[in-house]
Design a protein around this motif. Sequence first.
Motif, short mmCIF file in Angstrom:
data_model
loop_
_atom_site.label_atom_id
_atom_site.label_comp_id
_atom_site.label_asym_id
_atom_site.label_seq_id
_atom_site.Cartn_x
_atom_site.Cartn_y
_atom_site.Cartn_z
N VAL A 764 -49.30 -42.69 2.27
CA VAL A 764 -50.44 -43.55 2.87
C VAL A 764 -51.56 -43.57 2.32
CG1 VAL A 764 -51.34 -44.05 5.06
CG2 VAL A 764 -48.92 -43.66 5.21
N LYS A 765 -52.06 -42.62 1.88
CA LYS A 765 -53.34 -42.40 1.36
C LYS A 765 -53.64 -43.05 0.08
CE LYS A 765 -56.71 -39.06 -0.21
NZ LYS A 765 -57.28 -37.57 -0.18
N VAL A 766 -52.31 -42.68 -0.75
CA VAL A 766 -52.46 -43.29 -2.16
C VAL A 766 -52.33 -44.86 -2.13
CG1 VAL A 766 -51.11 -43.41 -4.38
CG2 VAL A 766 -51.61 -41.33 -3.13
N LEU A 767 -51.56 -45.33 -1.34
CA LEU A 767 -51.17 -46.77 -1.11
C LEU A 767 -52.46 -47.61 -0.56
CD1 LEU A 767 -47.39 -46.95 -0.21
CD2 LEU A 767 -48.40 -47.40 -2.52
N SER A 774 -50.18 -54.33 3.90
CA SER A 774 -50.59 -55.64 4.49
C SER A 774 -51.37 -55.21 5.65
CB SER A 774 -49.46 -56.56 4.77
OG SER A 774 -48.49 -55.84 5.57
N GLU A 775 -51.87 -56.23 6.53
CA GLU A 775 -52.40 -55.91 7.73
C GLU A 775 -51.67 -55.51 8.81
OE1 GLU A 775 -55.59 -55.64 8.40
OE2 GLU A 775 -56.27 -56.28 6.33
N LYS A 776 -50.47 -56.12 8.95
CA LYS A 776 -49.47 -55.98 10.04
C LYS A 776 -48.88 -54.40 9.70
CE LYS A 776 -44.80 -57.59 11.34
NZ LYS A 776 -43.68 -58.37 11.26
N MET A 780 -49.03 -51.07 12.15
CA MET A 780 -47.84 -50.29 12.49
C MET A 780 -48.13 -48.85 11.96
SD MET A 780 -45.29 -48.98 10.77
CE MET A 780 -45.12 -49.76 9.35
N ILE A 781 -48.89 -48.59 10.92
CA ILE A 781 -48.90 -47.05 10.71
C ILE A 781 -49.89 -46.58 11.92
CG2 ILE A 781 -50.17 -45.72 8.99
CD1 ILE A 781 -49.17 -47.67 6.80
N ASP A 782 -50.90 -47.10 12.11
CA ASP A 782 -51.67 -46.61 13.15
C ASP A 782 -51.29 -46.39 14.60
OD1 ASP A 782 -53.82 -46.79 11.32
OD2 ASP A 782 -54.52 -48.72 12.04
N PHE A 783 -50.17 -47.32 14.74
CA PHE A 783 -49.37 -47.35 16.24
C PHE A 783 -48.48 -45.97 15.99
CE2 PHE A 783 -45.13 -48.19 17.95
CZ PHE A 783 -45.62 -48.11 19.43
N VAL A 784 -47.97 -45.68 14.60
CA VAL A 784 -46.91 -44.61 14.72
C VAL A 784 -47.72 -43.20 14.78
CG1 VAL A 784 -45.62 -43.24 12.74
CG2 VAL A 784 -45.29 -45.75 13.08
N HIS A 785 -48.91 -43.17 14.20
CA HIS A 785 -49.80 -42.09 14.40
C HIS A 785 -50.11 -41.70 15.88
CE1 HIS A 785 -51.39 -42.32 10.05
NE2 HIS A 785 -50.05 -41.67 10.06
N GLN A 786 -50.43 -42.88 16.58
CA GLN A 786 -50.81 -42.94 18.06
C GLN A 786 -49.36 -42.25 18.83
OE1 GLN A 786 -51.81 -46.56 19.94
NE2 GLN A 786 -52.46 -45.89 21.74
N VAL A 787 -48.26 -42.87 18.53
CA VAL A 787 -46.92 -42.32 19.04
C VAL A 787 -46.69 -40.86 18.80
CG1 VAL A 787 -44.69 -42.68 19.23
CG2 VAL A 787 -46.01 -44.80 19.20
N GLU A 788 -47.12 -40.42 17.80
CA GLU A 788 -46.63 -39.10 17.30
C GLU A 788 -47.50 -38.16 18.01
OE1 GLU A 788 -44.86 -39.43 12.82
OE2 GLU A 788 -46.99 -38.94 13.26
N SER A 789 -48.81 -38.49 18.09
CA SER A 789 -49.76 -37.83 19.10
C SER A 789 -49.55 -37.72 20.42
CB SER A 789 -51.31 -38.48 18.86
OG SER A 789 -51.55 -39.71 19.29
N VAL A 839 -43.15 -34.82 17.40
CA VAL A 839 -42.45 -35.78 17.08
C VAL A 839 -42.46 -36.55 15.86
CG1 VAL A 839 -41.77 -38.21 18.20
CG2 VAL A 839 -42.33 -36.10 19.60
N ARG A 840 -41.61 -36.92 15.03
CA ARG A 840 -41.69 -37.74 13.96
C ARG A 840 -41.17 -38.98 14.07
NH1 ARG A 840 -45.30 -35.27 13.68
NH2 ARG A 840 -45.80 -33.10 12.58
N VAL A 841 -41.75 -40.12 13.62
CA VAL A 841 -41.29 -41.47 13.51
C VAL A 841 -41.17 -41.91 12.03
CG1 VAL A 841 -41.40 -43.75 14.50
CG2 VAL A 841 -41.78 -41.65 16.08
N MET A 842 -40.07 -42.55 11.67
CA MET A 842 -40.07 -43.03 10.35
C MET A 842 -40.72 -44.40 10.48
SD MET A 842 -36.92 -42.34 8.08
CE MET A 842 -35.66 -43.27 9.28
N PHE A 843 -41.60 -44.63 9.54
CA PHE A 843 -42.21 -46.13 9.36
C PHE A 843 -41.13 -47.19 9.59
CE2 PHE A 843 -46.20 -44.62 7.29
CZ PHE A 843 -46.52 -44.07 8.42
N ASN A 844 -39.94 -46.91 8.95
CA ASN A 844 -38.98 -48.03 9.09
C ASN A 844 -38.40 -48.38 10.28
OD1 ASN A 844 -35.76 -48.41 8.56
ND2 ASN A 844 -36.89 -49.40 7.26
N TRP A 845 -38.47 -47.46 11.17
CA TRP A 845 -38.17 -47.66 12.64
C TRP A 845 -39.16 -48.63 13.10
CZ3 TRP A 845 -36.93 -42.12 14.62
CH2 TRP A 845 -35.63 -41.55 13.83
#
Length: 1996
Positions: A764-767, A774-776, A780-789, A839-845
Amino acid sequence: MEGAKRDLRVLLASLSGEAQGSLRDAAWARLSRGQDALGSLLVPGGIYLESLVPSGGGRARGSVLRGAWADFMWENTEDDDLQAGKTKILALSKSHELFVYEFTIEDGQYNPISLHSCKEDTLKKLLEVKNISLSAVFSLRILSFENNKCILLLNNFIVVHLTFPAKDSSIETCDCFTLDLPPQVLERITDTHFCRGILFLLDSSGRIYVFDSFDGAKLANVNIALCQGDVQDEDRSPTITSPLTAVKVSHDLSVAVIISSSNYAVSVDLNMYFRQFPGHLLCKRDAENLPVKPPEGLDEDDLASSDYSMELLSLPFRTDRSWRAHLSSLCDRVRRRRPGSPDLVNDLNLPWYQFFTHLESHDPEIYENSEKMVAFIPRAVTWAPSKPLQSGGTNLSYAGQQWKQIPIEAPQEVVKLECKLVTGVKALFVVLTNDKGLTLALWDFESQDVTYYHFDKNSIYVDCSEDVPLCLLLTERGLSLVLFGLTQEEFLNRLMIYGSAGVVDSVCHLNGWERCSIPIHALEAGLENRQLDTVDLFLKSKESLFNLSASCSGPEPSTDSASQSYLKNLEELRPALNLLCSAIKENDMEPHSKHFSEQLLNLTLTFLSKQLEEIFVHTEEPDEYLQKAADILTDYIIKLRKFLRKYPRPQINMVHTGSDLDEDLPALEESHMWEKLTPEEVIAEAILSNKMPEAQIFFRMHQHPAQSLQEFIQTGLNLVYDRLLKDNTREASELLRNMGFDVKEELHKICFYTVDKHVRDLLVKVLEEENYFSEKEKKMIDFVHQVESFYSESFQENKEIQSLSSFKNWRKEQDFSRHTAVLDSLLNCDRHWVHNRRVRVMFNWAQWWDELIQEMILLPRKPRQELKTCNPEVLWMHLTAQHDWLNICSWIEESGPNQTLCGQANWPPLTADIIDRNMLCSSYMRNDILNKLARNGIFVCSELEDFELLLQRLSYLGGVLQNPHPVPKYNAASGLDFHACFVLHCLEHNLQYLLYTYLDYYSLTPSNCSILDNKELHEAHPWFEFLVQCRGVASNPRDPKMIFQASLANAQILIPGNQASVSSMLLEGRTLLALATTMYAPGGIDQVLQNEDTEKPLKKVDPQLLKMALTPYPKLKAALFPPCTSHGILPPDISLYHLVQSLVPFDPTKLFGWQSTNTLALSDASSDFPHFSSPELVNKYAIMERLDFLYYLHHGRPSFAFGTFLVQQLVKSKSPEQLIQQAGNEAYILALSFFSVPSVGAACVCFLELLGLDSLKLRVDIKVANIIFSYRTRTEESQHNQIRESLVEKLTKLADGEKAAAEEVLISLEEAFWDAVEHQGIKKTSSDSRRQWSLVMQFCKLHNTRLSTSYLKECAKSNDWLQFIIQTQLYSYQPDEVISILQDFTPILQDHLMLALEKLLFLCPDAGSPEKSADNVFKSKYADSLFQILFQCQGNSNPSCYLLTEGLREHAPILSVLAACFQDANIIHCLCVWIITTVDDTTRAEATSHIQSSAENHKWDVHDLSVIWKVFLRKQKSKTLLNGFQLFLKDSPLLYILEMYELCMNCKKYNEAKTKLDKFQESLTKLKTEDEAAASELPVQWLESQALFLLELMMQQCRTEYELGKLLQLFAAADNLLNGPYMKKLCALSETLKDSSMSINRSILTSCKMETFQSECRSILEQLQEKGMFSLAREVAALAELPVDTVVTQEVLRDLHRLRDIGQWHQNQTRIEFWKKCNENFMKNSISSKAASDFFFDQANTVFESLAHEKINSIMERHLLLTLAGHWLAKDDSVPLHKIEEIEKQIWICRIGQQMLSTDEGSGKSRFSSRVVVNRDLTFDNLAKEFSFSKLAALNTPKYLKLEGLSFRDSQRTLTNEEEESLKFLIGCLLDEGSVHEASRVCQYFHFYNRDVSLVLHCRALASGETELDKLHTDIQTLLITREKTSESSASQQSRVPSASSLEDWTHIAAPPLDDQVVISLKALMDECVHGRNYCRQVLCLYELSKHSPLASAHH
């Protein structure tokens, strides 16, 4: 601004040739309301009618209705969907005769059928019936024609309503009346207008009279003079200077347009007019002007009269001042309000026609009448003072209106002026002039501008329905729609949005429009709705933006601008392409959307490939702009092609033979180093050093799996992931890059699919640094971090929040270990994650989670205070899924309609729609929620739409009888309220008592519930009418009319066949009912007998009929019809006591003595009123009887019976148990005696239970008796009483314990049972039938009779062994009973069941009894069957053959299976016998027909098996073959082929079938490689032949083309069995034809010859061309390797004819573009040069013939076509040169003709400066230049430059003088251009001598040395000598007078020597040339160069 503006003319329907011819004679036309037919009134006479709707064979031909017609009108029906092919028309002749015709479409033509006719005399007679005398009919006008009824206006003052009921029946006059107009006004009526039932009459002096066409009432007057401005007093109205001629009113009755005789028009706003002059509105009633008088029949001193008077006063006054009385007063006032003051209308802005009672198609905001409308206006409004008029004049919209001149021409030039359409803002006029034809004038009321639109003289305006304002014109092209102020693109865009792409394409095709640019939002809508036609049209519309063919032929600057424009257009198209790519990707992931994704992908790739082809076909080397555009297109193609089906994936063959290991493998320098490393290290080293091929060779040498590229790449990817685990992104990127991957894309994939948080965060940092997300994706990445926390343990420990999950009523999940363990096992997570609960959530999910799902995930962790901001849908789903009742209740209570928000809201808004659509709880809680909502007055939509569900909901809340009403504002979809729906519900279910209670509870009457007065319901349900009438009697008992109507309703129930009346009662023999009814008839019985009321037949009675009916009652008859005495004196009156004197039970001498009026009573009669308890009567007449318990049981009173039994008998009994049994038996017999009376049976059952006895036997017997009784009454013709008595007799014997009676009842019960099962339509052995059968078994057991075997026999007949066994075990049948039934089973099941029962018999204890037991039966019956055969086969020398023989004889397949168990058994023999014995006799006979001897003694072999194989497969009995091979040849390859057959033909599972076919081929290959000894029982060749037969038969047995296509796809891969290439061609042909109606001839499926295939394809090509499917035909031709010449040319010809049909062929530009596209099409399809040349040559001849009247255009077009013909012919090297020359000669003939015409027109210009073109489009000449073949090398041969070709100087002339002059001019132009070859050829073609050509050729010949000076032609030599003398004299002068060198001498390099005669001659010839001097100058220059340069000489 007045003037002409652009309009859009849309062709809606083209007309046939016959219709176009009739159009020239049409006076006017009218379109039917359904817009399916068009009628035109012809000037010569007749009405031409044509259908606009295509029928089965195309559009029907028109027909002419002959006659001298004045007018006609189409029928306007209530339903626009008319009967198919039928429509009616009302025609009016000039002699004032009416005719009704019905037009039907038969044999493709309109056929008129005359239905009615009405002549003038008939019309007069109809009027005389209505007391209207008419001397003559001067004018007759059709106002309307609807639903077989028409309204006519006679002589402008008589309105007639006529009805045409049925064919050939007389015409009926519904109504007829005159209009109230003075005679002098009638003379001034100039025009009438009829709109929505209102008739407007125009007085030429300036007034409009408005009448109601329903009753002739005069509604209003309009003084047009008052509308001309500044007029306040209607008495001082200005006069109208010019007489008025026409009036037109808008459909909404708001505006009227009047036309004067001077062609001026004025508009009147009727709403504003009547507000200013309300007195002109005659129909309006004013409450203030009504007299204050009481209603009739009321006393003035009565309170009701006072209440009525107070309603009309301004101040309210009430005598009863209670609150209830006040509310009742307000309610009545609202309901019965009369219209108020006129100011009320002004305040509410209601239309002027609000008081019209018969207005058609009311506005939705206006009620049916004024009373209802004003009823909803507050009383205070009616008292409001009216607004005073402004002193300075009015501001009304029409105030100051001036007359507007419509046509700009002079009045004498205007033939006709008509106003056709009027709306609230504009009016449309049709102007007919002598010179301009038809003109449309559009008048804007607001701006007062008139805009004109001119049309040709043959155009006719088409009248249509006024409710749809359309401007339609009938032109030579067809029916056209005219749209004002709208461009073509705007129109098509709106049509695309509100219609469909197919409609847009059809409109464009019909009008010949190029496809417009479709907006992207239309594409979005098309993708959302899955409209492929919209996508296709969008892409085709964009093709015109990317056309490089025209621009590439121009100069260089235009090419650069075209490239930039191309790239710009492509960049603008990228959002649309991205949208398409996204849609393809999304739909490809969903299985049910695969097909749509593939079609969308096909359209997109076709478009992209075509654009890419456009770049490289029309440009030799793309510039930077086109290269960038090509890269963009390529990127899209690469991106999309991975979605292609069967996208190729390269597979590496891992099978190597020993000889391949070390051969041709080069030595590697790295081998020594790599051998020390692990394979992973070797792969990493090789990838990083770009030595992947060497590494593969290294692994190949060591036989390592990594030699495969796929394995190598996979290992490399694993290494990439290892590097990422070590944070080595640089080396991971290097590995990906060297393996050929897109680094960012692969890292993006790893990031989205990894579950390692460290790797994911690193990527994520590299990309993010590369800005790749994309903005979407960032969201989505921010949402995954929120869910995991949120869901991690550390977050829960650190953040103390009160969320939904912490509520006590929610299910708590404190231990997630069980869930996370499962999740970790799937994700291969580390163990420490489990313990840490991370809790770990794949970005693909997460990328597939929409906003709704995201909120659902976060919801359980949100604090309670944030719930009010949540999405209510998500929150409701969550609460209901968790069954959180407390929070649900809290939310519902807060959202209640009556809940006031005291503080801050805790929940988001909740609606009933959210509740209904998002309920996830159980049905129990759902009911609780809906009940709670219903108590709050909230009902969900699903229950409001289903009335029965709504009633069920109300039943939980106390029912429908509640005060107030539980659903007060209910309104069904049909428009009915709750009361009406409930009434219909009760009627539908015959709920009489409930309906009566409901109507009483809500006090519903016909006055407040209109459905109660519905006559249709009264007729359908007579009891309903009776109920309503009875309630009317109860509400008004003193009204005899109500009682009379109620009595008639009662009679309707008793006499359902006829209409209830007094006469029908008498005819039915109900005399007393008739007399009782007449007592309440209006006027009493006297009026009935006098028969005065002839208009009311219900109470009309024939006196003679009444006398006959009263015959049994002579006294009553004498009273009603008293006989007269001799002196005419009537006898004395007869009292009622005299009438009943003859009735014995009512003897007045003994009875009625207490009545003083009874004069017949005896003196000793009692004077007291008698009653049943009178002691005197009791002692004298009463019979005292003691009632026992049976009496009470007989009357259904078990408790009284039990009490009576206790008191009377049981208390006194000494043996109570015996008495109880006796009483039970008596009750048992009583119940059976009255088995059909439910109350008696129930009472007896209850009585037995009270006595403590078992009632099962009674209940079973009662039910049995009712079943038998129902069966017998249904099947027997006897009376029910007889059947009941006979059945009671049997039941009584049954109660006495008789066995015979029980057997008889059992037999009847079995018959009744099976009859009931048959009527229910269920299977006899189903589970439902078995449950019902239990009653029969209970009956048998309770009465100790034999168990019935009827059900077992049915099981045996249907081979239902399972139910058979269940029944036998369930009811414990005896074995002998069971065995006797086994014979009904099939032999196989019979054997199995015998084997099962054998053990049962052995275990049976009485099996060894000396009696004939079941064992003895078994042994005696089956001694010779299975076991006997098995015992005998043991003693036979060949037991296997013995078993097979017996198996054939007994038809026992089991013996074949047993025979195969012997070692020496022949498996083929066993298999054949097994197959033969398992089928029916017909199939067995056919399979053994080839056997000469007996089948039992036949030795079965492979040949027999082959015959059986073919017979069974032809009969499609593959299942039998499959079972046989599975039993006997388990390893045979034919098993696979049979399974494949089953999967294809029966299951349609073609993918699984392919696997079976592959296995069959593999097994065959394996058998071929094995030794002969190890071969199977069946030869390989035999197996192949049988398999080949099966495959060929499958293709023949296919029922549909789809199945055949699937089979061909399957067989195309079977190269070893069928002809692989041939099958592939067949498969491709089937795939090509799958979307067409064409089918493949089955005869070519097994031919395997290319000639046969091509022959069939030729036939298909012909059919496809006939149907116009040319693209498909090209594919078929390419597949069969057939030329496509004919297909392409036929397609071009079709397009040509289409352009001619739509009328665009006459345009030059159209033809030019067509021929250009035609040439491009030929090049694209690569047709032969000869075919293309012949096509253009034929078209050139056709054009020359057809366009003779346009000579110049025809010559130019012929010139172009001949040029194209020669251009194509020149491409073929084998074509003789003389053919090309002949075409060129024809071209020059065209040029000569063109030049001649140009000279005649005075242009004086040659073909090279062709005719002036206004625009910059192509011309015929420009296009001909592009394809000119004059520079062809074959034509420009040296022979045409020889001087010998000039020998025709004195030959015969072939051209006229004018043609020679034109040719001379053209040749001069050629010489000026330097085209010497062509000029010389032209001269030789026409044997034409041209001096300049001769000079040029001599100049060339002299310079090249081909001739000498002395060998020149004589005239040339003479010319040179003359020039030489002239030059000498001039040279001497020049020596004396030096001058500058002439321009003619610029070519001299040095001064020529004096002795060089050649140069001198060349100069002389050059000077003599008029044309071609430049060529001679070049020749001279080359000649001089050749003398100084050998190279130049050689080149020359």
